[in-house]
Design a protein around this motif. Structure first.
Motif, PDB file in Angstrom:
ATOM      1  N   TYR B 210       0.419  -1.473  -0.040  1.00 14.18           N
ATOM      2  CA  TYR B 210      -0.633  -0.274  -0.054  1.00 14.18           C
ATOM      3  C   TYR B 210       1.010   1.536   0.358  1.00 14.18           C
ATOM      4  N   ALA B 213       1.938   1.496  -3.891  1.00 16.69           N
ATOM      5  CA  ALA B 213       1.357   2.447  -4.022  1.00 16.69           C
ATOM      6  C   ALA B 213       0.702   3.808  -4.496  1.00 16.69           C
ATOM      7  N   ASP B 216       2.805   5.856  -5.704  1.00 12.26           N
ATOM      8  CA  ASP B 216       3.338   6.007  -6.737  1.00 12.26           C
ATOM      9  C   ASP B 216       1.873   6.437  -7.680  1.00 12.26           C
ATOM     10  N   ALA B 218      -1.585   6.144  -6.217  1.00  9.03           N
ATOM     11  CA  ALA B 218      -2.592   5.655  -6.629  1.00  9.03           C
ATOM     12  C   ALA B 218      -4.001   5.764  -5.489  1.00  9.03           C
ATOM     13  N   ARG B 222      -8.320   2.760  -6.856  1.00  8.03           N
ATOM     14  CA  ARG B 222      -7.215   1.850  -7.539  1.00  8.03           C
ATOM     15  C   ARG B 222      -5.991   0.654  -6.584  1.00  8.03           C
ATOM     16  N   VAL B 223      -6.076   0.934  -5.779  1.00  7.67           N
ATOM     17  CA  VAL B 223      -5.581   0.553  -4.590  1.00  7.67           C
ATOM     18  C   VAL B 223      -6.188  -1.004  -4.245  1.00  7.67           C
ATOM     19  N   HIS B 226      -6.012  -3.305  -7.516  1.00  8.40           N
ATOM     20  CA  HIS B 226      -5.052  -3.705  -8.588  1.00  8.40           C
ATOM     21  C   HIS B 226      -4.500  -4.228  -7.788  1.00  8.40           C
ATOM     22  N   ILE B 227      -4.519  -4.100  -6.353  1.00 12.07           N
ATOM     23  CA  ILE B 227      -3.157  -4.658  -5.195  1.00 12.07           C
ATOM     24  C   ILE B 227      -4.279  -5.378  -4.463  1.00 12.07           C
TER      25      ILE B 227
END
Lengths: 453, 317
Positions: B210, B213, B216, B218, B222-223, B226-227
């Motif tokens: 996290y 992310a 980056d 996010a 989005r986290v 995508h994660i």
């Protein structure tokens, strides 16, 4: 499911009968050969009943202990343990499981009359003939007896019966100027009239989940769906001409929406009885007291009449429900168990108590002619002598009706065929043919030789 | 539904390999015996309550027992008959339909709740978690009775409310809607259970992901997409498989509702109800065994297909 209906049949009215039964049978039993079960040799009951014994009795009738006490008083060496194994839908699976397992079965068991042959075919019931059962035969209604006997063999003793009549709401009939229908044609006209006058009301409800009740109506019309040829062979004529007549008739009313098709013994149905949604209930002699307990708010508004007839001036009826006491073959005390089944259902004191306390409708002629029983008037029915009406109806039930040895399946399949057609407002007669077909297929799978159309 | 398998299967750790020569054989035998002693209670129960009955049922399914004529060896006749049995087929297809609609809805709701709880943005997270989980703690029999009352066309609160606002009486228990009504009960019962599986999996995702992310740039969605969701893929698969198994074994809820709506739920409504009817109404124990085994086969096939599809998808991404 027909399960919820069945227990209610037991809340009935009254029985009385030849109570000397046991003395008589004891006297009759000179030759003392232990019951080999071939129906000809008889057992020395007097001697047998002096021996200590403990038997287990399954029954769903509330408070039947009182009658059991009478028996224990008369035969102090025999102890009876009463077990309530649940309503029929719960009891039969337990009984079948115990029979299959070979242990845990009771000695005496309550069975509905239409179940007797289903348990006879699995050779689970003791032939009571060697134990003096035929000596009480004359105490019982012939048609009740014919359902528990095969030739000279007797597989259960009738406990109560369910001759069918019509309970109706006098207030609703009066309000819409409907005469009490005496023929089915009048009934149909009245049904259309009532539903037109009040779209929320129906002259009656045809339950899609009560094969036993529908069979009662078929019985009245003269349909004989089953005919036994031998122990392993029977004819299936579910879709015979009278049955087609009945189904055509109800098809019309169901399709036009003049009668409702709610499943019975559900909350919605109870509510319908209480709210006046159904102006009549076509039911058995155990119905009046059941209704009294269910729709208390409608007290005084109901009356009882015989079923409408197929031709004016006739008087015919069918039966639905009604129980018996059977002895399970695995019992260690066949004489005690048989004596108990006979005493419980034919002793005058016991039968009278079954009628007055347990509200069972009698299977014995003595009680059906008993003045104190007949003259009881019920305020719920505006003081009408309901027992008298049903007692008269009881005499019009034809005696030659027999059940199949696969009755569980027959009723279960009713829901999937005729019942389904009712719900979908489709043709009941076509469904009748389906019912016939699947019962035939099932019976053949079970190894029976099946005849009939 | 019987989704009672514990969510996390312990990973098997191989025992340390000890060269035989360095220890007397007695000691290793004793160790082995001790180990067997520990697993014995489980193995005994497992054998007595699962393996033996299963073998017995398999044995029974090869015979035909008739009311007239007794038992005869029938080989695979019962299986042939079951494959050809419209009642069995209808039940399986009905459950397949149930599966396709109910399971995605339930799991999507579970996932949503799990993500919301995991986000740490809710007040009273423990209370909410418990609230969502509580229905699972209610026995399914009681849940079905309760919903049966709620659905009632006369006394039911929904029906009364609908009538009061002039919508007429909803037919929750009618043949047309009964499957949806059942799906609703099952969803209510199991949404919390599946949420807990997913939530537990989310808790074990490494926070460094996290942080990376966030660096980056996010956002929370989005986290999550995508994660978090890819990270708990095994847990999701587990939920799907349990749901598949539970759906095909549906019994309690329809069995109880059939007392209220016998015209909507017949005795062969689900494959398990059919197996029950076969034994207790039709007295066809042998055929019922065959039907049960075929149902087991259907479950294995569908579960395997789900797993296979998921693996293939995982490989692609």
């Amino acid at each position: 499911m027909r399960s919820p209906t069945r227990g209610r049949r037991s809340r009935l009215l009254a029985t009385a009968a030849g109570g000397l039964a046991l003395l008589v049978l004891a006297a009759c039993s000179g030759g003392s050969t232990a019951g080999s079960g071939n129906g000809t040799k008889s057992v020395d009951m007097a001697a047998e009943l002096k021996k200590p014994a403990t038997i287990e009795f399954w029954s769903w009738v509330d408070g039947i202990q009182s009658e059991v006490n009478l028996f224990e008083k008369k035969y102090p060496n025999i102890k009876v343990k009463v077990v309530n194994a649940g309503q029929p839908a719960a009891e039969y699976p337990k009984l079948r499981t115990a029979l299959k397992a070979g242990s845990g079965a009771p000695d005496v068991v309550q069975l509905e009359a239409h179940e007797v042959s289903s348990f006879t075919i699995t050779k689970s019931l003791l032939d009571l003939a060697p134990y003096g059962a035929n000596s009480v035969k004359s105490k019982f209604l012939p048609w009740a007896w014919s359902q528990v006997s095969q030739g000279s063999s007797v597989y259960a003793i009738p406990q109560d019966t369910g001759p069918m009549g019509m309970l109706y709401r006098k207030d609703i009939f009066d309000k819409y100027h409907i005469q009490v229908p005496t023929t089915w044609a009048e009934f149909a006209t009245a049904a259309e009239k009532l539903h037109k006058a009040d779209p929320k009301a129906y002259l009656t409800n045809m339950s899609p989940s009560n094969g036993a009740s529908y069979t009662g109506l078929l019985w009245q019309a003269g349909s004989r769906p089953f005919k036994s040829n031998s122990a392993t062979s029977f004819d299936v004529n579910i879709a015979d001409a009278p049955a087609k007549k009945v189904s055509d008739y109800w098809s019309g009313l169901v399709k036009s929406g003049a009668v409702s098709t709610d499943a019975d013994f559900t909350d919605q149905w109870y509510r319908g009885l209480a709210s006046g949604k159904y102006a009549t209930w076509l039911t058995a002699a155990w119905g009046p007291l059941f209704l009294q307990g269910t729709a208390k708010g409608t007290s005084g508004k109901w009356r009882v009449a015989p079923l409408p007839q197929w031709s004016a001036g006739e008087s015919a009826s069918g039966n639905t429900g009604g129980s018996t006491s059977a002895v399970v073959k695995s019992t260690k005390y066949p004489a005690a168990a048989a004596a108990f089944a006979e005493f419980l259902n034919s002793d005058p004191a016991s039968t009278k108590m079954l009628a007055s306390k347990q509200s069972l409708f009698p299977a014995t002629t003595a009680l059906l002619n008993d003045q104190s029983f007949l003259s009881t008037s019920l305020p719920f029915f505006g003081g009408q002598k309901v027992n008298q009406v049903f007692s008269d109806i009881s005499k019009t039930v034809s005696t030659d009706f027999t059940w199949s040895p696969v009755q569980d399946y027959v009723f279960s399949d009713f829901n999937d065929t005729v019942g389904k057609a009712m719900t979908n407002k489709q043709d009941l007669t076509a469904a009748l043919t389906q019912w016939q077909k699947s019962v035939t297929t099932y019976a053949k799978q079970q190894g029976f030789t099946v005849g009939g159309s | 539904m019987s989704q009672t398998v514990p969510p996390a299967a312990a990973r098997r750790v191989p025992p340390p390999v000890v060269p035989k020569s360095r220890r007397p054989w007695r000691s290793s035998t004793r160790e082995a015996l001790t180990a067997y002693g520990f697993v014995a209670p489980f193995m005994v129960l497992f054998a007595a309550l699962l393996v033996v009955p299963l073998c017995y049922a398999g044995y029974l399914s090869l015979f035909r027992s008739q009311l007239v004529g007794g038992d005869v060896f029938a080989g695979l006749d019962n299986y042939r008959r079951a494959l050809d049995d419209p009642l069995f087929r209808e039940g399986v297809l009905r459950m397949a339909r149930f599966l396709v609609v109910q399971v995605p809805v339930m799991l999507a709701a579970s996932l949503l709740f799990a993500l919301a709880l995991d986000s740490g943005r809710l007040r009273f997270p423990r209370l909410i978690r418990l609230g969502i989980f509580v229905p699972y703690a209610i026995p399914s029999v009681i849940a079905a009775l309760m919903w049966g009352y709620l659905y009632g066309p006369d006394f039911g609160p929904f029906a009364q409310l609908a009538r009061d606002v002039g919508l007429g009486t909803p037919g929750f228990l009618s043949p047309h809607w009964i499957l949806a009504s059942l799906a609703n009960i099952v969803t209510w019962e199991f949404v919390g259970y599946n949420m807990i599986i997913m939530f537990a999996a989310l808790q074990s995702v490494s926070p460094t992901l996290y942080e990376a992310a966030a660096v980056d740039g996010a956002g929370a969605f989005r986290v999550a997409w995508h994660i978090k969701i890819p990270a708990i893929r095994p847990a999701l698969l587990l939920s799907v498989i349990f749901s598949v198994i539970g759906t095909f074994q549906l019994f309690n809820e329809p069995k109880l509702l059939s007392a209220l709506a016998p015209q909507a739920i017949n005795t062969s409504y689900t494959p398990n109800m059919y197996a029950y009817t076969l034994v207790f109404t039709n007295q066809e124990v042998n055929y019922s065994s065959a039907v049960s085994f075929l149902l087991g086969a259907v479950i294995v096939v569908v579960s395997y297909a789900v797993q296979l599809a998921s693996q293939r998808k995982a490989r692609r991404s």
